[in-house]
Design a protein around this motif. Sequence first.
Motif, PDB file in Angstrom:
ATOM      1  N   PHE A 108       0.644  -1.160   0.431  1.00 40.61           N
ATOM      2  CA  PHE A 108      -0.177  -0.004  -0.073  1.00 40.61           C
ATOM      3  C   PHE A 108       0.855   0.807   0.197  1.00 40.61           C
ATOM      4  O   PHE A 108       2.195   1.132   0.232  1.00 40.61           O
ATOM      5  CB  PHE A 108      -0.735  -0.091   1.032  1.00 40.61           C
ATOM      6  N   ARG A 109       0.057   2.445  -0.950  1.00 34.71           N
ATOM      7  CA  ARG A 109       1.081   3.081   0.025  1.00 34.71           C
ATOM      8  C   ARG A 109       0.082   4.162  -0.133  1.00 34.71           C
ATOM      9  O   ARG A 109      -1.233   4.490  -0.491  1.00 34.71           O
ATOM     10  CB  ARG A 109       1.759   3.770  -1.579  1.00 34.71           C
ATOM     11  N   GLN A 110       1.229   5.697   1.112  1.00 39.34           N
ATOM     12  CA  GLN A 110      -0.413   6.737   0.957  1.00 39.34           C
ATOM     13  C   GLN A 110       0.717   8.190   0.735  1.00 39.34           C
ATOM     14  O   GLN A 110       2.166   8.324   1.301  1.00 39.34           O
ATOM     15  CB  GLN A 110      -1.072   6.609   2.936  1.00 39.34           C
ATOM     16  N   ALA A 111       0.494   8.933   0.191  1.00 38.99           N
ATOM     17  CA  ALA A 111       0.948  10.484  -0.210  1.00 38.99           C
ATOM     18  C   ALA A 111      -0.130  11.051   1.153  1.00 38.99           C
ATOM     19  O   ALA A 111      -1.015  11.428   1.291  1.00 38.99           O
ATOM     20  CB  ALA A 111       0.778  10.395  -1.537  1.00 38.99           C
ATOM     21  N   LYS A 120      -3.520  12.397   1.292  1.00 34.88           N
ATOM     22  CA  LYS A 120      -4.413  11.451   0.581  1.00 34.88           C
ATOM     23  C   LYS A 120      -4.661   9.704   1.262  1.00 34.88           C
ATOM     24  O   LYS A 120      -3.972   9.779   2.119  1.00 34.88           O
ATOM     25  CB  LYS A 120      -3.637  11.092  -0.737  1.00 34.88           C
ATOM     26  N   GLU A 121      -5.116   9.686   0.638  1.00 34.53           N
ATOM     27  CA  GLU A 121      -5.817   8.082   1.437  1.00 34.53           C
ATOM     28  C   GLU A 121      -5.000   7.101   1.196  1.00 34.53           C
ATOM     29  O   GLU A 121      -4.162   7.391  -0.303  1.00 34.53           O
ATOM     30  CB  GLU A 121      -7.267   7.678   1.175  1.00 34.53           C
ATOM     31  N   ARG A 122      -4.747   6.602   2.086  1.00 32.74           N
ATOM     32  CA  ARG A 122      -3.803   4.916   2.098  1.00 32.74           C
ATOM     33  C   ARG A 122      -4.209   4.321   0.970  1.00 32.74           C
ATOM     34  O   ARG A 122      -6.371   3.989   0.953  1.00 32.74           O
ATOM     35  CB  ARG A 122      -3.634   3.616   3.050  1.00 32.74           C
ATOM     36  N   GLU A 123      -3.849   3.778  -0.477  1.00 33.29           N
ATOM     37  CA  GLU A 123      -3.704   3.238  -1.907  1.00 33.29           C
ATOM     38  C   GLU A 123      -3.488   1.923  -1.513  1.00 33.29           C
ATOM     39  O   GLU A 123      -2.350   1.482  -1.425  1.00 33.29           O
ATOM     40  CB  GLU A 123      -3.544   4.084  -2.796  1.00 33.29           C
ATOM     41  N   GLY A 124      -4.047   0.733  -1.916  1.00 31.85           N
ATOM     42  CA  GLY A 124      -3.330  -0.144  -2.433  1.00 31.85           C
ATOM     43  C   GLY A 124      -2.996  -0.670  -3.618  1.00 31.85           C
ATOM     44  O   GLY A 124      -3.370   0.036  -5.438  1.00 31.85           O
ATOM     45  N   LEU A 125      -1.997  -1.179  -3.577  1.00 31.27           N
ATOM     46  CA  LEU A 125      -0.901  -1.526  -5.254  1.00 31.27           C
ATOM     47  C   LEU A 125      -1.418  -2.776  -5.421  1.00 31.27           C
ATOM     48  O   LEU A 125      -1.295  -2.518  -6.642  1.00 31.27           O
ATOM     49  CB  LEU A 125       0.250  -1.067  -4.986  1.00 31.27           C
ATOM     50  N   PHE A 180       4.060   0.993   2.450  1.00 30.53           N
ATOM     51  CA  PHE A 180       3.204   0.009   3.936  1.00 30.53           C
ATOM     52  C   PHE A 180       3.270  -1.471   3.331  1.00 30.53           C
ATOM     53  O   PHE A 180       2.978  -1.427   2.036  1.00 30.53           O
ATOM     54  CB  PHE A 180       2.387   0.147   3.992  1.00 30.53           C
ATOM     55  N   CYS A 181       4.302  -2.290   3.338  1.00 32.35           N
ATOM     56  CA  CYS A 181       3.400  -3.625   3.725  1.00 32.35           C
ATOM     57  C   CYS A 181       2.336  -4.419   4.672  1.00 32.35           C
ATOM     58  O   CYS A 181       2.948  -3.885   5.911  1.00 32.35           O
ATOM     59  CB  CYS A 181       4.186  -4.602   3.000  1.00 32.35           C
ATOM     60  N   ALA A 182       1.876  -4.603   4.549  1.00 29.65           N
ATOM     61  CA  ALA A 182       0.472  -5.264   4.999  1.00 29.65           C
ATOM     62  C   ALA A 182      -0.178  -6.975   4.958  1.00 29.65           C
ATOM     63  O   ALA A 182       0.232  -7.263   4.149  1.00 29.65           O
ATOM     64  CB  ALA A 182      -0.335  -4.633   4.905  1.00 29.65           C
ATOM     65  N   ALA A 183      -0.013  -7.530   6.326  1.00 26.79           N
ATOM     66  CA  ALA A 183      -0.771  -8.938   6.068  1.00 26.79           C
ATOM     67  C   ALA A 183      -1.824  -9.034   6.666  1.00 26.79           C
ATOM     68  O   ALA A 183      -2.603  -8.152   7.042  1.00 26.79           O
ATOM     69  CB  ALA A 183       0.677  -9.715   6.392  1.00 26.79           C
ATOM     70  N   ARG A 184      -2.360 -10.551   6.364  1.00 27.19           N
ATOM     71  CA  ARG A 184      -3.643 -10.761   7.231  1.00 27.19           C
ATOM     72  C   ARG A 184      -3.844 -12.013   7.172  1.00 27.19           C
ATOM     73  O   ARG A 184      -3.700 -12.841   6.464  1.00 27.19           O
ATOM     74  CB  ARG A 184      -4.899  -9.903   6.376  1.00 27.19           C
ATOM     75  N   PRO A 185      -4.737 -12.660   8.510  1.00 28.16           N
ATOM     76  CA  PRO A 185      -5.023 -14.159   8.074  1.00 28.16           C
ATOM     77  C   PRO A 185      -6.544 -14.412   6.752  1.00 28.16           C
ATOM     78  O   PRO A 185      -6.004 -13.384   6.100  1.00 28.16           O
ATOM     79  CB  PRO A 185      -5.977 -13.818   9.127  1.00 28.16           C
ATOM     80  N   PRO A 186      -6.030 -15.439   6.661  1.00 26.47           N
ATOM     81  CA  PRO A 186      -7.201 -15.705   5.824  1.00 26.47           C
ATOM     82  C   PRO A 186      -8.680 -15.503   6.084  1.00 26.47           C
ATOM     83  O   PRO A 186      -9.247 -16.080   6.267  1.00 26.47           O
ATOM     84  CB  PRO A 186      -7.473 -17.265   5.587  1.00 26.47           C
ATOM     85  N   LEU A 222      -6.466  -9.068  -2.356  1.00 27.01           N
ATOM     86  CA  LEU A 222      -7.078  -8.472  -2.728  1.00 27.01           C
ATOM     87  C   LEU A 222      -6.347  -7.149  -2.573  1.00 27.01           C
ATOM     88  O   LEU A 222      -6.331  -6.784  -0.964  1.00 27.01           O
ATOM     89  CB  LEU A 222      -8.487  -8.364  -3.143  1.00 27.01           C
ATOM     90  N   PRO A 223      -5.673  -5.787  -2.724  1.00 23.07           N
ATOM     91  CA  PRO A 223      -5.317  -5.206  -2.305  1.00 23.07           C
ATOM     92  C   PRO A 223      -5.985  -3.558  -2.335  1.00 23.07           C
ATOM     93  O   PRO A 223      -5.871  -2.940  -1.595  1.00 23.07           O
ATOM     94  CB  PRO A 223      -3.962  -4.896  -3.133  1.00 23.07           C
ATOM     95  N   ASN A 224      -7.546  -4.191  -2.477  1.00 26.40           N
ATOM     96  CA  ASN A 224      -8.309  -2.867  -2.767  1.00 26.40           C
ATOM     97  C   ASN A 224      -9.026  -2.258  -0.604  1.00 26.40           C
ATOM     98  O   ASN A 224      -9.351  -1.232  -0.874  1.00 26.40           O
ATOM     99  CB  ASN A 224      -9.799  -2.915  -3.094  1.00 26.40           C
ATOM    100  N   ASN A 225      -8.971  -3.153   0.297  1.00 24.73           N
ATOM    101  CA  ASN A 225      -8.717  -2.468   1.029  1.00 24.73           C
ATOM    102  C   ASN A 225      -8.486  -2.890   2.525  1.00 24.73           C
ATOM    103  O   ASN A 225      -8.031  -3.694   2.968  1.00 24.73           O
ATOM    104  CB  ASN A 225     -10.769  -3.642   1.495  1.00 24.73           C
ATOM    105  N   PRO A 226      -7.445  -1.873   2.800  1.00 25.04           N
ATOM    106  CA  PRO A 226      -6.753  -1.628   3.567  1.00 25.04           C
ATOM    107  C   PRO A 226      -7.943  -1.451   5.273  1.00 25.04           C
ATOM    108  O   PRO A 226      -6.636  -2.639   6.215  1.00 25.04           O
ATOM    109  CB  PRO A 226      -6.000  -0.321   3.391  1.00 25.04           C
TER     110      PRO A 226
END
Length: 126
Positions: free
Chosen positions: A37-40, A43-48, A94-100, A106-110
Amino acid sequence: QVQLGESGGGSVQSGGSLTITCEASGDTDSYTCMGWFRQAPGKEREGLASIDSYGTAKYSDSVKGRFTISQDHAKYTMYLQMNSLKSDDTAVYFCAARPPWSINCLPNNPAEYIYWGVGTQVTVSS
């Protein structure tokens, strides 16, 4: 708990390339989906991009064709290779991780990601 740490950010000229890295430690069996993800400023955090444990990658339209996400399971490391960088790509990444939570990685929802690194700055100058 999972700890994530990004590295490899820096300054690059427009049109250039950069690869950033995310290293995971801790309970590395607890997540199956990782993302960038990135954030400028202002701006809101954006999934990449995201990648699941099978290596299936998904990209946002803003980076598709320019960025490549990959991972090395043996090293618990994820990468984001960024090509054809533009000034609009300037942000904290930013890198991020989540359980199943679901089968779709998908990267669309931080908000679905619960483990986050502190970010690394990428600055693209024109």
